[in-house]
Scaffold this motif. Structure first.
Motif, PDB file in Angstrom:
ATOM      1  N   ARG A   3      33.612  49.687 -57.868  1.00  0.00           N
ATOM      2  CA  ARG A   3      33.790  51.079 -57.437  1.00  0.00           C
ATOM      3  C   ARG A   3      33.985  51.951 -58.670  1.00  0.00           C
ATOM      4  O   ARG A   3      35.106  52.198 -59.106  1.00  0.00           O
TER       5      ARG A   3
ATOM      6  N   GLU B 185      48.368  50.251 -42.896  1.00  0.00           N
ATOM      7  CA  GLU B 185      47.324  49.360 -42.360  1.00  0.00           C
ATOM      8  C   GLU B 185      45.969  49.581 -43.023  1.00  0.00           C
ATOM      9  O   GLU B 185      44.965  49.055 -42.565  1.00  0.00           O
TER      10      GLU B 185
ATOM     11  N   THR C 299      39.196  44.009 -42.633  1.00  0.00           N
ATOM     12  CA  THR C 299      38.340  43.783 -41.470  1.00  0.00           C
ATOM     13  C   THR C 299      36.988  44.481 -41.611  1.00  0.00           C
ATOM     14  O   THR C 299      36.082  44.207 -40.845  1.00  0.00           O
ATOM     15  N   MET C 300      36.876  45.398 -42.585  1.00  0.00           N
ATOM     16  CA  MET C 300      35.543  45.948 -42.856  1.00  0.00           C
ATOM     17  C   MET C 300      34.759  44.999 -43.746  1.00  0.00           C
ATOM     18  O   MET C 300      33.603  45.266 -44.073  1.00  0.00           O
ATOM     19  N   GLY C 301      35.410  43.918 -44.181  1.00  0.00           N
ATOM     20  CA  GLY C 301      34.734  42.971 -45.055  1.00  0.00           C
ATOM     21  C   GLY C 301      34.776  43.384 -46.513  1.00  0.00           C
ATOM     22  O   GLY C 301      34.037  42.855 -47.333  1.00  0.00           O
ATOM     23  N   LEU C 302      35.640  44.354 -46.856  1.00  0.00           N
ATOM     24  CA  LEU C 302      35.772  44.783 -48.249  1.00  0.00           C
ATOM     25  C   LEU C 302      37.045  44.148 -48.807  1.00  0.00           C
ATOM     26  O   LEU C 302      38.134  44.536 -48.432  1.00  0.00           O
TER      27      LEU C 302
ATOM     28  N   LYS D 249      45.317  40.777 -33.788  1.00  0.00           N
ATOM     29  CA  LYS D 249      45.128  40.486 -35.212  1.00  0.00           C
ATOM     30  C   LYS D 249      44.543  39.101 -35.429  1.00  0.00           C
ATOM     31  O   LYS D 249      43.879  38.869 -36.435  1.00  0.00           O
TER      32      LYS D 249
ATOM     33  N   ILE E 262      40.696  39.566 -34.779  1.00  0.00           N
ATOM     34  CA  ILE E 262      39.904  40.210 -35.827  1.00  0.00           C
ATOM     35  C   ILE E 262      40.013  39.454 -37.148  1.00  0.00           C
ATOM     36  O   ILE E 262      39.573  39.946 -38.191  1.00  0.00           O
TER      37      ILE E 262
ATOM     38  N   LEU F 153      42.611  38.645 -39.055  1.00  0.00           N
ATOM     39  CA  LEU F 153      43.630  38.972 -40.054  1.00  0.00           C
ATOM     40  C   LEU F 153      44.669  37.863 -40.144  1.00  0.00           C
ATOM     41  O   LEU F 153      45.222  37.620 -41.204  1.00  0.00           O
TER      42      LEU F 153
ATOM     43  N   ARG G 295      32.282  34.625 -42.827  1.00  0.00           N
ATOM     44  CA  ARG G 295      33.311  35.564 -42.416  1.00  0.00           C
ATOM     45  C   ARG G 295      32.784  36.999 -42.517  1.00  0.00           C
ATOM     46  O   ARG G 295      32.976  37.809 -41.608  1.00  0.00           O
ATOM     47  N   GLN G 296      32.104  37.299 -43.617  1.00  0.00           N
ATOM     48  CA  GLN G 296      31.509  38.631 -43.784  1.00  0.00           C
ATOM     49  C   GLN G 296      30.575  38.958 -42.622  1.00  0.00           C
ATOM     50  O   GLN G 296      30.563  40.058 -42.101  1.00  0.00           O
TER      51      GLN G 296
ATOM     52  N   LEU H 288      32.579  39.749 -39.576  1.00  0.00           N
ATOM     53  CA  LEU H 288      33.295  41.027 -39.704  1.00  0.00           C
ATOM     54  C   LEU H 288      32.350  42.210 -39.515  1.00  0.00           C
ATOM     55  O   LEU H 288      32.763  43.273 -39.060  1.00  0.00           O
TER      56      LEU H 288
ATOM     57  N   VAL I  26      37.249  47.897 -36.037  1.00  0.00           N
ATOM     58  CA  VAL I  26      38.641  47.917 -35.614  1.00  0.00           C
ATOM     59  C   VAL I  26      39.229  49.310 -35.792  1.00  0.00           C
ATOM     60  O   VAL I  26      39.022  49.938 -36.829  1.00  0.00           O
TER      61      VAL I  26
ATOM     62  N   TYR J 253      42.877  50.890 -35.995  1.00  0.00           N
ATOM     63  CA  TYR J 253      44.277  50.523 -36.100  1.00  0.00           C
ATOM     64  C   TYR J 253      45.158  51.568 -35.440  1.00  0.00           C
ATOM     65  O   TYR J 253      44.755  52.719 -35.275  1.00  0.00           O
TER      66      TYR J 253
ATOM     67  N   LEU K 201      31.679  54.783 -46.359  1.00  0.00           N
ATOM     68  CA  LEU K 201      32.107  53.675 -47.210  1.00  0.00           C
ATOM     69  C   LEU K 201      31.498  52.323 -46.810  1.00  0.00           C
ATOM     70  O   LEU K 201      30.864  51.667 -47.644  1.00  0.00           O
ATOM     71  N   PRO K 202      31.644  51.889 -45.548  1.00  0.00           N
ATOM     72  CA  PRO K 202      31.025  50.605 -45.201  1.00  0.00           C
ATOM     73  C   PRO K 202      29.502  50.648 -45.316  1.00  0.00           C
ATOM     74  O   PRO K 202      28.884  49.631 -45.645  1.00  0.00           O
TER      75      PRO K 202
ATOM     76  N   GLU L 295      27.800  52.334 -47.573  1.00  0.00           N
ATOM     77  CA  GLU L 295      27.506  52.177 -48.992  1.00  0.00           C
ATOM     78  C   GLU L 295      27.574  50.711 -49.397  1.00  0.00           C
ATOM     79  O   GLU L 295      26.780  50.227 -50.193  1.00  0.00           O
ATOM     80  N   GLU L 296      28.596  50.025 -48.849  1.00  0.00           N
ATOM     81  CA  GLU L 296      28.851  48.665 -49.299  1.00  0.00           C
ATOM     82  C   GLU L 296      27.867  47.661 -48.726  1.00  0.00           C
ATOM     83  O   GLU L 296      27.532  46.695 -49.368  1.00  0.00           O
ATOM     84  N   PHE L 297      27.446  47.886 -47.478  1.00  0.00           N
ATOM     85  CA  PHE L 297      26.704  46.820 -46.809  1.00  0.00           C
ATOM     86  C   PHE L 297      25.251  47.164 -46.489  1.00  0.00           C
ATOM     87  O   PHE L 297      24.557  46.374 -45.892  1.00  0.00           O
TER      88      PHE L 297
ATOM     89  N   ARG M 260      34.698  55.591 -37.629  1.00  0.00           N
ATOM     90  CA  ARG M 260      34.562  54.721 -38.796  1.00  0.00           C
ATOM     91  C   ARG M 260      34.313  53.276 -38.376  1.00  0.00           C
ATOM     92  O   ARG M 260      33.496  52.578 -38.970  1.00  0.00           O
TER      93      ARG M 260
ATOM     94  N   ASP N  52      43.645  49.219 -31.274  1.00  0.00           N
ATOM     95  CA  ASP N  52      45.056  48.883 -31.158  1.00  0.00           C
ATOM     96  C   ASP N  52      45.817  50.129 -30.707  1.00  0.00           C
ATOM     97  O   ASP N  52      45.962  51.074 -31.472  1.00  0.00           O
TER      98      ASP N  52
END
Lengths: 378, 253
Positions: A158, A245, A252-255, B52, B55, B57, B80-81, B84, B89, B91, B108-109, B111-113, B157, B169
């Motif tokens: 990042r 949290e 849980t977003m896999g990050l 939890k 998901i 955790l 696991r990825q 997920l 989720v 919260y 954000l997610p 961008e990452e995935f 999100r 939750d």
């Protein structure tokens, strides 16, 4: 104004001990007689009279939850001594209050024991320490793995976070680094000049200052300031995310939080810390030069002496050391934040512990470096 | 609602503990694809703990949790990825990233995935925000919007990567009845239009009757499932008098 509370002890015609309470039994009133009343309840004076005692509440003008708790505490204490306590003269309202507050038969007592003995406490503290140690080892492993991954795939880092942290931990730290470095140089030179003047050796102050700043004090003080400024900030920032949290959300977003939060912060710090150390060294030399000038030596003498005596090895060795100290400081700050418990108190504890462990680890690392440098003959 | 009989989540003999304290023991149930599934129970009965575990955790003390045909309770690394990315989720607190705008929270997610270009990510973020009724709030920070809006933004999100299952939750905790009803509408709308499976922890009875296809009720005393079925079934036909009473909002002595 209500009458102040009072209590008196007596015996009734049958020889039973009597406790008379008078006044206003709110928190202040109950508190005023609490200990005396319980002392009466514990005394064994009335055991001859069939084991019954009397609490005369006809003088109670007002009684709230705190007052009722006092009555119940007295009764509990009397019953524990194997006797019985009769309430007399209580108003209806007070009786109802006492009854509703009285613990029932089936009241579950907390299964968590209060106040463990010291043996248990010692055991728990040891287990906690072991768990903490295990968590740190696991963190170091995961972090090293992620750092390796970051080097192999720089696109996954990042960089926006990296630049933000580099800015706040680097440029933001310049004023305090300048101030502390300058004072350090000034004080060190000034204090050494006084005894050295007696031998006419004040010129060597330049050598002394140069060497100690480059090798030891520059990296050390920079690392300590960084722990206080940035290590604690990381712990608080990440600890708050944990409490909110947000860390769970990342997971849980896999990050992975380590890759996402820790790697950019640590990379930023190990980039800026050698620069800050150089700056600290420079500020120290300026402080020393000021003392030197006040002794009427030309500046060029100071500069040549520093340059002659403190070599490149000293400077580079110090910078290399600062690099490692920066890594420790940043990683500890982040680890403490990730290990934070829940609640705002946990954030405070994480911050404190990041600074304390940071400084302890800096001291340890300094020791290791001293041994290595000695063994290598640097 | 388009619930099929196909199980999308299978919880098998799940046992959870905190240290020595047993939370629940040998819990078994399934969630069907496309349904709105509610987890219910008194405080301390382990609702959030169950969520939890589902998901990933928490690791279960014993038992397995299958999401589709993959076991989230033991998956590591890429497996696991993969799991997920099939779930989203929300919260209890929203857990939006405080230093990012709503748009950045959602992109954000992405961008990452994904390899989507930035303008596509922004477009998707705006669409997701529109879906939960927050069009026009893209550039707001989480601190600048209300509690109910935060929860809706958190749902947006959670949906960024179009997951098959959304876990919520306590979506209505701390919200006024009207905002809470609006949130229920959002959930129903998403369930109908996108066929997303919802797993929701809540104890808002009106909300349960509005949205739930099936309910599982946890029994904190006996550490097991007290009842499972549709809200109406539990109200009228549960074996446990306590469960029936709960659904009729009667005080239980």
């Amino acid at each position: 104004m209500a009458r102040p509370v009072s209590m008196e002890t007596a015996s009734d015609p049958d020889g039973r001990p009597v406790l008379r309470l008078q006044g206003r039994f709110d928190a202040a009133g109950a508190g005023a007689v609490w200990r005396d009343a319980l002392r009466w309840a514990r005394s064994r004076s009335g055991e001859a009279a069939g084991g019954e005692r009397v609490l005369d509440g006809s003088g109670i003008e007002y009684c709230n939850g705190a007052g009722a708790s006092l009555l119940l505490a007295v009764r509990d204490e009397v019953m524990r001594g194997g006797a019985a306590l009769r309430f007399e003269g209580l108003s209806d309202a007070t009786t109802r209050l006492v009854e509703s507050l009285a613990p029932g038969e089936d009241t579950a007592t907390s299964d968590r024991e209060s106040g463990p003995g010291w043996v248990e406490g010692l055991g728990e503290a040891t287990l906690e320490l072991m768990a903490d140690l295990r968590a740190q080892v696991a963190f170091v492993g995961e972090f090293a793995w992620m750092l390796g991954a970051a080097v192999l795939r720089p696109a996954r880092v990042r960089w926006s976070d990296f630049f933000r942290v580099a800015h706040s931990a680097g440029i933001g730290a310049l004023p305090i680094i300048t101030l502390v470095g300058f004072l350090l140089g000034l004080i060190l030179s000034f204090q050494s000049v006084i005894p050295m003047q007696r031998f006419g050796a004040e010129i060597f102050v330049a050598d002394l200052l140069g060497l100690s700043m480059f090798r030891e004090l520059g990296p050390l003080m920079t690392a300590i300031l960084l722990t206080a400024r940035s290590g604690s900030a990381f712990a608080a920032e990440i600890g708050t995310m944990k409490v909110n949290e947000e860390i769970d959300a990342l997971t849980t977003m896999g990050l992975e939080p380590v890759r996402f939060l820790v790697v950019p912060r640590v990379l930023a710090v190990i980039l800026v810390v050698p620069v800050l150390t150089l700056w600290m060294n420079l500020a120290g030399l300026v402080g020393g030069a000021l003392v030197f000038r006040s002794l009427e030596y030309p500046l060029v003498t100071f500069v040549t002496r520093v340059a002659d005596f403190a070599g490149v090895v000293d400077l580079v060795g110090g910078l290399g050391k600062s690099f490692v100290l920066g890594l420790i400081v940043a990683a500890v700050g982040c680890q403490r934040g990730l290990a934070a418990g829940s609640g705002s108190e946990a954030v405070g504890a994480a911050t404190t512990s990041s600074v304390v462990s940071g400084i302890v680890l800096i001291a340890l690392a300094e020791g290791v470096f001293a041994v290595i440098f000695y063994a290598m003959g640097w | 609602m388009s619930a099929s009989d196909e199980a999308i989540i299978r919880v098998e003999q799940l046992t959870a503990r905190y240290g020595d304290r047993l939370i629940f023991d040998g819990v078994d149930f399934q969630v069907r694809r496309g349904e709105v599934f509610v987890i219910l129970g008194g405080s301390g009965s382990g609702k959030s703990t169950l969520l939890k575990h589902m998901i990933g955790l928490y690791r279960p003390a014993a038992g397995r949790i299958w999401i589709g045909d993959e076991d989230i309770s033991s998956a590591e690394g890429e497996a696991r990825q993969r799991i997920l990315q099939r779930i989203g989720v929300m919260y209890q607190s929203g857990a939006l990233f405080g230093s990012m705008t709503l748009r950045q929270n959602i992109t954000l997610p992405l961008e990452e995935f994904t390899d989507l270009p930035p303008e596509a990510r922004d477009w998707i973020a705006s669409m997701k925000l529109g879906l939960v009724g927050l069009a026009g709030f893209e550039e707001y920070l989480p601190a600048e919007i209300s509690g109910g809006m935060k929860k809706r933004a958190a749902i947006a999100r959670a949906m960024a990567l179009d997951p098959e299952i959304l876990f919520l939750d306590e979506p209505s905790a701390g919200l006024d009845p009207i905002t809470s009803a609006a949130l229920d509408e959002t959930i129903l709308e998403l369930s109908r239009s996108l066929g997303v499976t919802f797993v929701i922890v809540t104890h808002e009875l009106p909300s349960i009757f509005r949205i739930a296809d099936r309910v599982i009720m946890l029994d904190g005393e006996r550490k097991r499932i007290a009842a499972i079925g549709s809200p109406a079934e539990l109200r009228d036909g549960a074996e446990d008098a306590w469960v029936r009473a709960f659904f009729r909002r009667e005080a239980v002595a």
